[in-house]
Design an enzyme around this catalytic site. Structure first.
Site, PDB file in Angstrom:
ATOM      1  N   GLY A 108     -10.926  31.507  33.502  1.00  0.00           N
ATOM      2  CA  GLY A 108     -12.210  31.824  34.120  1.00  0.00           C
ATOM      3  C   GLY A 108     -13.052  32.903  33.491  1.00  0.00           C
ATOM      4  N   CYS A 119     -13.602  28.038  20.170  1.00  0.00           N
ATOM      5  CA  CYS A 119     -13.174  29.256  19.479  1.00  0.00           C
ATOM      6  C   CYS A 119     -12.525  28.832  18.160  1.00  0.00           C
ATOM      7  CB  CYS A 119     -12.223  30.090  20.336  1.00  0.00           C
ATOM      8  SG  CYS A 119     -10.782  29.211  20.974  1.00  0.00           S
TER       9      CYS A 119
END
Length: 432
Positions: free
Chosen positions: A242, A362
């Site tokens: 989150g 990423c």
């Protein structure tokens, strides 16, 4: 434990990691559990030695002429920590749990640290099988980019706008010497010490009060540039623990609807506590009941923005997870590309006409980034790229200079380019 005994322990843990192909965190945990005499400072110091050795694994092995755990640690002490040959020799006395004395060959290797004839992937400390993709992404800068990804990462935090401001947080954490983030308006940065460790920020009162979260500045930036606005319906489709969900709630000023979900419901577990601490009240966690179940079926075609933090190789986070670099195996890239195609197709069903998908990884590998976006656009005629200039246009600040990091479809950040982890962002829009 003495510094020399810690080096011996690091060599022992590295042997376990390499021989059994174990995650470094697991090997370190088991080592600590079986050796109760080691205190918390000892365990932290040993972990730092192990991770530093893994950062420079290929290049240290080449310079030392051996790929043993001992060679990796000795090479790291010289190359990353700057120890002289004599300083290393003093630590390797063979007495009181210290490593055995240096051999003549080890002394010679440590004295020269020669890289004549080393392949680019060795000098860059990138796995050989990934080098073609890595080099395609960075071209002539590939070796320097790999070396930057083999360095130590700072600790970045995001000031939580729902609770405080960056200025107030700077004053509250002044004792830890924060630096103002260069890119994100909410970022503060803390540099690691000589041993690679940073301040214990999660023990700070401001953390418990929800004033900040640990989040790389690059992650903060791509979340901001995704374009969430107060009052919108936003979906964080691969929310995990989150981090981006919390940042989105703050950017939306707790106004609108924000859904967080993940195919692996176990990854969502930490989000409940983090939400309570943050003060984010607009987040609704949707947990899939089974494989193939769509927990967001009731909002299909309604989202103004779907953020896809896609599953990927994680190559952009190698500074923080150096062991992951060496554990990823051929075939993993193809699997991630398949996963990315599936999650983007799902996002396409959830976004409304005129709405936006923000695709984030990423990763620094073009197959996972521009390649995934190109493949999505080829399969979904109703979508078109959002021009990067439009993505960078924001009331939050002047992000125009980031255009120099443009790719075919988006933006590629990296430690060498932007001083952040390696994050990619591209936005596509559904036709009205």
């Amino acid at each position: 434990m003495t510094p020399a005994a810690r080096i011996s322990a690091a060599i022992e843990v590295l042997d376990e990691i390499i021989q059994r192909r174990r995650p470094a965190s697991d090997a370190l945990k088991d080592w600590g559990l079986s050796r109760r005499f080691a205190g918390s400072k000892d365990r932290a110091a040993i972990a730092s030695l192990v991770y530093d050795a893994l950062r420079r694994k290929s290049s240290s092995a080449f310079a030392m002429g051996a790929e043993t755990p001992r060679a990796l640690v000795l090479g790291m002490l010289a190359r990353l920590r700057g120890h002289s040959v004599e300083e290393i020799a003093a630590l390797c006395s063979g007495e009181n749990h210290a490593p055995l004395p240096l051999s003549a060959d080890e002394r010679a290797s440590l004295s020269t640290l020669a890289f004549d004839g080393a392949a680019d992937w060795i000098r860059a400390d990138v796995p050989e099988w990934l080098w073609p993709a890595f080099a395609t992404g960075f071209g002539s800068d590939a070796v320097g980019e790999g070396q930057a990804l083999a360095g130590r990462a700072p600790i970045d935090i995001r000031a939580n706008r729902l609770k405080t401001t960056r200025a107030a947080l700077t004053a509250e954490l002044a004792h830890a010497a924060p630096e103002t983030g260069a890119l994100s308006p909410d970022a503060l940065r803390f540099q690691p010490g000589h041993d690679g460790r940073g301040p214990s920020l999660q023990a700070e009162p401001a953390f418990f009060a929800g004033g900040f979260e640990i989040q790389d500045e690059g992650s903060q930036l791509v979340t901001l540039l995704a374009g969430a606005r107060p009052g919108q319906t936003v979906i964080d489709l691969c929310a995990g623990a989150g981090g981006k969900t919390l940042a989105l709630a703050a950017l939306m000023a707790n106004q609108g609807r924000l859904f967080a979900t993940d195919l692996d419901s176990r990854r969502l577990a930490p989000l409940h506590e983090r939400l309570a601490r943050s003060g984010a009240s607009i987040v609704e966690i949707r947990i899939p009941r089974s494989r193939g179940h769509e927990p967001l079926a009731d909002v299909e075609g309604q989202a103004d923005l779907v953020v896809v933090d896609a599953p990927c190789t994680g190559s952009g986070t190698w500074r923080r997870n150096p062991d992951a670099k060496w554990r990823v195996r051929p075939g993993a890239l193809a699997e991630r590309i398949k996963d990315q195609a599936e999650v983007l197709a799902r996002a396409g069903r959830l976004v409304r006409p005129g709405g936006r998908i923000a695709y984030v990884t990423c990763s620094v590998l073009p197959e996972e980034n521009d390649g995934a976006v190109s493949a999505f656009l080829a399969r979904h005629a109703g979508f078109s790229p959002v021009p990067l200039a439009q993505v960078l246009a924001s009331e939050e600040g002047d992000f125009g200079p980031l255009a120099r990091f443009a790719t075919s479809h988006g933006l590629q950040l990296s430690p060498r380019r932007s001083g952040t982890d390696g994050f990619y962002l591209a936005c596509v829009q559904r036709g009205a």
